[in-house]
Design a protein around this motif. Structure first.
Motif, PDB file in Angstrom:
ATOM      1  N   GLU A  87      28.105  18.474 -41.767  1.00 36.15           N
ATOM      2  CA  GLU A  87      29.483  17.755 -41.927  1.00 36.15           C
ATOM      3  C   GLU A  87      29.966  17.798 -43.462  1.00 36.15           C
ATOM      4  O   GLU A  87      31.222  18.265 -43.508  1.00 36.15           O
ATOM      5  CB  GLU A  87      29.252  16.318 -41.638  1.00 36.15           C
ATOM      6  CG  GLU A  87      30.574  15.481 -41.373  1.00 36.15           C
ATOM      7  CD  GLU A  87      30.313  14.077 -40.861  1.00 36.15           C
ATOM      8  OE1 GLU A  87      30.894  13.141 -41.200  1.00 36.15           O
ATOM      9  OE2 GLU A  87      29.701  14.000 -39.657  1.00 36.15           O
ATOM     10  N   LEU A 137      26.575  26.860 -37.607  1.00 42.95           N
ATOM     11  CA  LEU A 137      27.182  25.777 -37.520  1.00 42.95           C
ATOM     12  C   LEU A 137      27.254  24.843 -39.042  1.00 42.95           C
ATOM     13  O   LEU A 137      25.812  24.515 -39.435  1.00 42.95           O
ATOM     14  CB  LEU A 137      26.555  24.616 -36.503  1.00 42.95           C
ATOM     15  CG  LEU A 137      26.811  25.190 -34.911  1.00 42.95           C
ATOM     16  CD1 LEU A 137      25.917  24.208 -34.113  1.00 42.95           C
ATOM     17  CD2 LEU A 137      28.005  25.214 -34.676  1.00 42.95           C
ATOM     18  N   PRO A 138      28.084  24.428 -39.350  1.00 42.34           N
ATOM     19  CA  PRO A 138      27.970  23.909 -40.859  1.00 42.34           C
ATOM     20  C   PRO A 138      27.671  22.516 -40.681  1.00 42.34           C
ATOM     21  O   PRO A 138      28.116  21.834 -39.475  1.00 42.34           O
ATOM     22  CB  PRO A 138      29.401  24.086 -41.473  1.00 42.34           C
ATOM     23  CG  PRO A 138      30.069  24.237 -40.206  1.00 42.34           C
ATOM     24  CD  PRO A 138      29.443  24.868 -39.241  1.00 42.34           C
ATOM     25  N   GLN A 146      31.120  21.550 -43.840  1.00 41.73           N
ATOM     26  CA  GLN A 146      32.346  21.744 -43.071  1.00 41.73           C
ATOM     27  C   GLN A 146      33.492  21.067 -43.961  1.00 41.73           C
ATOM     28  O   GLN A 146      34.754  21.652 -44.130  1.00 41.73           O
ATOM     29  CB  GLN A 146      32.225  20.898 -41.835  1.00 41.73           C
ATOM     30  CG  GLN A 146      33.536  21.186 -41.012  1.00 41.73           C
ATOM     31  CD  GLN A 146      33.344  20.701 -39.468  1.00 41.73           C
ATOM     32  OE1 GLN A 146      32.526  20.115 -39.128  1.00 41.73           O
ATOM     33  NE2 GLN A 146      34.374  20.833 -38.939  1.00 41.73           N
ATOM     34  N   TYR A 147      33.327  20.004 -44.615  1.00 39.28           N
ATOM     35  CA  TYR A 147      34.527  19.396 -45.644  1.00 39.28           C
ATOM     36  C   TYR A 147      34.675  20.418 -46.648  1.00 39.28           C
ATOM     37  O   TYR A 147      35.793  20.543 -46.923  1.00 39.28           O
ATOM     38  CB  TYR A 147      33.997  18.042 -46.170  1.00 39.28           C
ATOM     39  CG  TYR A 147      34.968  17.443 -47.025  1.00 39.28           C
ATOM     40  CD1 TYR A 147      35.973  16.900 -46.721  1.00 39.28           C
ATOM     41  CD2 TYR A 147      34.623  17.561 -48.310  1.00 39.28           C
ATOM     42  CE1 TYR A 147      36.914  16.010 -47.390  1.00 39.28           C
ATOM     43  CE2 TYR A 147      35.323  17.000 -49.476  1.00 39.28           C
ATOM     44  CZ  TYR A 147      36.613  16.258 -49.019  1.00 39.28           C
ATOM     45  OH  TYR A 147      37.611  15.741 -49.941  1.00 39.28           O
ATOM     46  N   MET A 157      38.069  26.508 -42.241  1.00 33.17           N
ATOM     47  CA  MET A 157      38.157  25.705 -40.899  1.00 33.17           C
ATOM     48  C   MET A 157      38.652  24.336 -41.213  1.00 33.17           C
ATOM     49  O   MET A 157      39.082  23.877 -42.274  1.00 33.17           O
ATOM     50  CB  MET A 157      36.621  25.435 -40.453  1.00 33.17           C
ATOM     51  CG  MET A 157      35.752  24.773 -41.007  1.00 33.17           C
ATOM     52  SD  MET A 157      34.180  24.701 -40.810  1.00 33.17           S
ATOM     53  CE  MET A 157      33.810  25.200 -39.145  1.00 33.17           C
ATOM     54  N   LEU A 217      29.838  32.154 -39.987  1.00 32.81           N
ATOM     55  CA  LEU A 217      30.495  31.420 -38.947  1.00 32.81           C
ATOM     56  C   LEU A 217      30.606  32.229 -37.891  1.00 32.81           C
ATOM     57  O   LEU A 217      30.700  31.635 -36.616  1.00 32.81           O
ATOM     58  CB  LEU A 217      31.799  30.637 -39.487  1.00 32.81           C
ATOM     59  CG  LEU A 217      31.627  29.720 -40.472  1.00 32.81           C
ATOM     60  CD1 LEU A 217      33.167  29.445 -41.234  1.00 32.81           C
ATOM     61  CD2 LEU A 217      31.052  28.181 -39.858  1.00 32.81           C
ATOM     62  N   PHE A 237      34.210  23.555 -46.744  1.00 36.74           N
ATOM     63  CA  PHE A 237      34.970  24.695 -45.939  1.00 36.74           C
ATOM     64  C   PHE A 237      36.301  24.347 -45.542  1.00 36.74           C
ATOM     65  O   PHE A 237      37.186  25.314 -45.840  1.00 36.74           O
ATOM     66  CB  PHE A 237      34.130  25.236 -44.681  1.00 36.74           C
ATOM     67  CG  PHE A 237      33.254  25.870 -44.813  1.00 36.74           C
ATOM     68  CD1 PHE A 237      32.601  26.373 -46.186  1.00 36.74           C
ATOM     69  CD2 PHE A 237      32.332  26.434 -43.836  1.00 36.74           C
ATOM     70  CE1 PHE A 237      31.496  27.028 -46.213  1.00 36.74           C
ATOM     71  CE2 PHE A 237      31.028  26.884 -43.697  1.00 36.74           C
ATOM     72  CZ  PHE A 237      30.692  27.324 -45.078  1.00 36.74           C
ATOM     73  N   SER A 238      36.804  23.217 -45.359  1.00 36.12           N
ATOM     74  CA  SER A 238      38.136  22.677 -45.116  1.00 36.12           C
ATOM     75  C   SER A 238      38.697  22.732 -46.385  1.00 36.12           C
ATOM     76  O   SER A 238      40.077  23.201 -46.181  1.00 36.12           O
ATOM     77  CB  SER A 238      38.093  21.409 -44.379  1.00 36.12           C
ATOM     78  OG  SER A 238      37.779  20.331 -45.213  1.00 36.12           O
ATOM     79  N   PRO A 288      36.185  17.878 -40.897  1.00 40.82           N
ATOM     80  CA  PRO A 288      35.227  17.035 -39.657  1.00 40.82           C
ATOM     81  C   PRO A 288      36.119  15.897 -39.335  1.00 40.82           C
ATOM     82  O   PRO A 288      36.695  15.278 -40.147  1.00 40.82           O
ATOM     83  CB  PRO A 288      34.178  16.758 -40.551  1.00 40.82           C
ATOM     84  CG  PRO A 288      34.183  16.787 -41.799  1.00 40.82           C
ATOM     85  CD  PRO A 288      35.602  17.830 -41.926  1.00 40.82           C
TER      86      PRO A 288
END
Length: 121
Positions: free
Chosen positions: A71, A68-69, A74-75, A83, A63, A77-78, A86
């Motif tokens: 979607e 760029l992850p 990214q979920y 991060m 990162l 990772f959250s 999304p």
């Protein structure tokens, strides 16, 4: 060269298994990748700790390099605290009736309300 962190599908038919990989955006989904940083097994229950396995240190590294992850990644990772989640997309207007049909339904609803208000004799 733009890097993406995304899912690469593996497993048998109707038994999916995904690797979380760092790959160039122009490469095929299941093709060549730079590094594997985790896995996702949707066949396991949501409570199972092996459902999503992630190397957080390598994810942070990529990162920081500008990868760029997707979607879904990214979920993940959250959930791991790397991060924020999304943004959810708003529902499109496709599921709603067209303007004339909405006007007709509103007129019918108004007429029904007036009929209910009028005293019955």
């Amino acid at each position: 060269m733009s890097l993406k962190i995304r899912l690469a599908r593996g497993g048998a038919k109707k038994r999916p298994f995904y690797r979380i990989v760092v790959a160039e955006s122009r490469f095929a989904r299941d093709g060549k990748f730079v590094e594997r940083i985790g896995s996702y097994n949707p066949m396991l229950t949501k409570e199972d700790p092996l459902r999503v396995v992630l190397d957080a240190e390598r994810a942070k590294y990529w990162l920081s390099k500008g990868a760029l992850p997707s979607e879904r990644v990214q979920y993940f990772f959250s959930k791991a605290g790397l991060m924020e989640a999304p943004k959810r997309h708003e529902q499109t207007k496709q599921d709603k009736p067209k303007a004339k049909a909405q006007e007709r339904a509103k007129a019918q609803a108004d007429a029904a309300a007036k009929a209910a208000e009028a005293p019955a004799s």
